[in-house]
Design an enzyme around this catalytic site. Sequence first.
Site, PDB file in Angstrom:
ATOM      1  N   SER A   1      24.264   3.649  10.852  1.00 23.05           N
ATOM      2  CA  SER A   1      23.442   2.442  11.008  1.00 23.05           C
ATOM      3  C   SER A   1      22.347   2.390   9.945  1.00 23.05           C
ATOM      4  O   SER A   1      22.067   1.337   9.367  1.00 23.05           O
ATOM      5  CB  SER A   1      22.828   2.388  12.415  1.00 23.05           C
ATOM      6  N   LYS A   2      21.727   3.529   9.666  1.00 24.16           N
ATOM      7  CA  LYS A   2      20.617   3.548   8.710  1.00 24.16           C
ATOM      8  C   LYS A   2      21.132   3.438   7.261  1.00 24.16           C
ATOM      9  O   LYS A   2      20.466   2.846   6.404  1.00 24.16           O
ATOM     10  CB  LYS A   2      19.782   4.815   8.899  1.00 24.16           C
TER      11      LYS A   2
ATOM     12  N   SER B   1      16.191   6.161   7.329  1.00 26.56           N
ATOM     13  CA  SER B   1      16.015   7.494   7.910  1.00 26.56           C
ATOM     14  C   SER B   1      16.532   8.531   6.939  1.00 26.56           C
ATOM     15  O   SER B   1      17.465   8.272   6.168  1.00 26.56           O
ATOM     16  CB  SER B   1      16.789   7.613   9.222  1.00 26.56           C
TER      17      SER B   1
ATOM     18  N   VAL C   1      16.003  -7.390  19.523  1.00 28.21           N
ATOM     19  CA  VAL C   1      16.439  -7.602  18.132  1.00 28.21           C
ATOM     20  C   VAL C   1      17.926  -7.934  18.008  1.00 28.21           C
ATOM     21  O   VAL C   1      18.367  -8.419  16.969  1.00 28.21           O
ATOM     22  CB  VAL C   1      16.101  -6.385  17.226  1.00 28.21           C
TER      23      VAL C   1
ATOM     24  N   ILE D   1       9.624  12.634  12.565  1.00 27.51           N
ATOM     25  CA  ILE D   1       8.275  12.177  12.894  1.00 27.51           C
ATOM     26  C   ILE D   1       8.030  12.342  14.391  1.00 27.51           C
ATOM     27  O   ILE D   1       8.923  12.041  15.200  1.00 27.51           O
ATOM     28  CB  ILE D   1       8.108  10.671  12.508  1.00 27.51           C
TER      29      ILE D   1
ATOM     30  N   TYR E   1      24.060   6.985  14.192  1.00 30.14           N
ATOM     31  CA  TYR E   1      22.696   6.733  13.705  1.00 30.14           C
ATOM     32  C   TYR E   1      22.688   6.739  12.166  1.00 30.14           C
ATOM     33  O   TYR E   1      22.141   5.826  11.533  1.00 30.14           O
ATOM     34  CB  TYR E   1      21.766   7.809  14.260  1.00 30.14           C
TER      35      TYR E   1
HETATM   36  N1  LIG Z   1      10.783   9.485  14.832  1.00 28.61           N
HETATM   37  C1  LIG Z   1      11.556   9.916  13.856  1.00 28.61           C
HETATM   38  O1  LIG Z   1      11.701  11.115  13.609  1.00 28.61           O
HETATM   39  C2  LIG Z   1      12.288   8.909  12.993  1.00 28.61           C
HETATM   40  C3  LIG Z   1      12.914   9.380  11.830  1.00 28.61           C
HETATM   41  C4  LIG Z   1      13.574   8.482  11.020  1.00 28.61           C
HETATM   42  C5  LIG Z   1      13.626   7.144  11.360  1.00 28.61           C
HETATM   43  N2  LIG Z   1      13.013   6.721  12.495  1.00 28.61           N
HETATM   44  C6  LIG Z   1      13.100   5.313  12.816  1.00 28.61           C
HETATM   45  O2  LIG Z   1      11.814   4.771  13.035  1.00 28.61           O
HETATM   46  C7  LIG Z   1      11.930   3.651  13.928  1.00 28.61           C
HETATM   47  C8  LIG Z   1      10.927   3.820  15.065  1.00 28.61           C
HETATM   48  O3  LIG Z   1      11.267   4.968  15.795  1.00 28.61           O
HETATM   49  P1  LIG Z   1      10.227   5.758  16.711  1.00 28.61           P
HETATM   50  O4  LIG Z   1      10.375   7.166  16.373  1.00 28.61           O
HETATM   51  O5  LIG Z   1       8.921   5.101  16.671  1.00 28.61           O
HETATM   52  O6  LIG Z   1      10.934   5.542  18.142  1.00 28.61           O
HETATM   53  P2  LIG Z   1      10.388   4.992  19.531  1.00 28.61           P
HETATM   54  O7  LIG Z   1      11.496   5.231  20.492  1.00 28.61           O
HETATM   55  O8  LIG Z   1       9.052   5.535  19.830  1.00 28.61           O
HETATM   56  O9  LIG Z   1      10.230   3.413  19.260  1.00 28.61           O
HETATM   57  C9  LIG Z   1      11.338   2.583  19.094  1.00 28.61           C
HETATM   58  C10 LIG Z   1      10.993   1.228  19.674  1.00 28.61           C
HETATM   59  O10 LIG Z   1      12.106   0.346  19.442  1.00 28.61           O
HETATM   60  C11 LIG Z   1      12.222  -0.468  20.588  1.00 28.61           C
HETATM   61  N3  LIG Z   1      13.561  -1.048  20.722  1.00 28.61           N
HETATM   62  C12 LIG Z   1      14.714  -0.413  21.027  1.00 28.61           C
HETATM   63  N4  LIG Z   1      15.713  -1.294  21.143  1.00 28.61           N
HETATM   64  C13 LIG Z   1      15.183  -2.512  20.918  1.00 28.61           C
HETATM   65  C14 LIG Z   1      15.709  -3.829  20.915  1.00 28.61           C
HETATM   66  N5  LIG Z   1      17.003  -4.081  21.193  1.00 28.61           N
HETATM   67  N6  LIG Z   1      14.891  -4.860  20.616  1.00 28.61           N
HETATM   68  C15 LIG Z   1      13.572  -4.631  20.364  1.00 28.61           C
HETATM   69  N7  LIG Z   1      13.012  -3.404  20.371  1.00 28.61           N
HETATM   70  C16 LIG Z   1      13.808  -2.368  20.652  1.00 28.61           C
HETATM   71  C17 LIG Z   1      11.892   0.436  21.766  1.00 28.61           C
HETATM   72  O11 LIG Z   1      11.562  -0.304  22.937  1.00 28.61           O
HETATM   73  C18 LIG Z   1      10.739   1.247  21.190  1.00 28.61           C
HETATM   74  O12 LIG Z   1       9.496   0.664  21.499  1.00 28.61           O
HETATM   75  C19 LIG Z   1      13.380   3.607  14.396  1.00 28.61           C
HETATM   76  O13 LIG Z   1      14.082   2.658  13.621  1.00 28.61           O
HETATM   77  C20 LIG Z   1      13.867   5.002  14.081  1.00 28.61           C
HETATM   78  O14 LIG Z   1      15.246   5.058  13.882  1.00 28.61           O
HETATM   79  C21 LIG Z   1      12.346   7.565  13.327  1.00 28.61           C
END
Ligand SMILES: NC(=O)c1ccc[n+]([C@@H]2O[C@H](COP(=O)([O-])OP(=O)(O)OC[C@H]3O[C@@H](n4cnc5c(N)ncnc54)[C@H](O)[C@@H]3O)[C@@H](O)[C@H]2O)c1
Length: 246
Positions: free
Chosen positions: A156-157, A140, A62, A186, A153
Amino acid sequence: MSKVKNKSVIVTGAGSGIGKTVAQQFAENGAKVICADIKGAEESAKAIQDDGGTAIGVHLDVTQLDSWKEAKEKAISEFGSVDVLCNIAGISEAVDIVDLEENDFDNMININLKGTFFGMKTVLPEFVKNESGKIVNIGSLAAHVGLTGLPSYSASKGGVIAMSRQAAVEYAPKNIQINVVSPGIIETPILANNPPEVTKEFTDATPAGRLGKPEEIASMVLYLSSDESDFVTGQVIKVDGGWGSK
Ligand SMILES: NC(=O)c1ccc[n+]([C@@H]2O[C@H](COP(=O)([O-])OP(=O)(O)OC[C@H]3O[C@@H](n4cnc5c(N)ncnc54)[C@H](O)[C@@H]3O)[C@@H](O)[C@H]2O)c1
């Protein structure tokens, strides 16, 4: 359920966690899914195909604009259009602001914020041409309340939310809707980056008394991608077990 049948949808972060579940739910509801990720994209697409859904895997970093252009062209050549973009790829790192290295700050902003910017920049001309389109960005809870150890973090969000709101107002007259889903904590692999005591602290602090499930984020993402939400734009929907309302 959500009306996303036959929509061509790019899902970033589809290799893992929330993005992978979002991609699966789109496919289960009849969408054509571009699973995009730096890791695991092909595997996620294959799993969808094995379940009878329509998906292709695309290697997407990305942070690289050229990579985005290739993903968009692939979506159009395979599925004829891009109708929805879900910017879900992201990273997280827990470190005190005093100990945070400049490179790590830049990397966080590059992936979470600039990656989302590049995605919007890439698909919006297509949406304008088609006179319709939907973008769902992932914020987030960390952008709404102070959470321990997440300075870069949270920044960024917060940027994702502000940028989404701005673009939503600008593009609403063109029948393009842009919204944000802000998850609470999550259950996904991203939590492995936090020390266990931080994850426990987060769980205890959630009014619902538990962590959320990726499916609970996916259903909101699908709603905001569907025809049912055509009058919803510029919104930030917290799916957080109540934490953000304390
Ligand atoms: N899990 C939580 O508690 C939570 C809470 C709030 C927000 N989020 C947000 O939800 C989204 C998904 O998180 P998740 O928990 O599924 O995490 P995760 O680590 O399981 O998945 C994140 C994915 O992003 C991909 N990624 C990272 N850098 C990348 C890049 N440069 N180009 C393309 N892909 C890339 C990774 O390979 C991975 O597959 C994120 O934006 C995260 O910040 C998650």
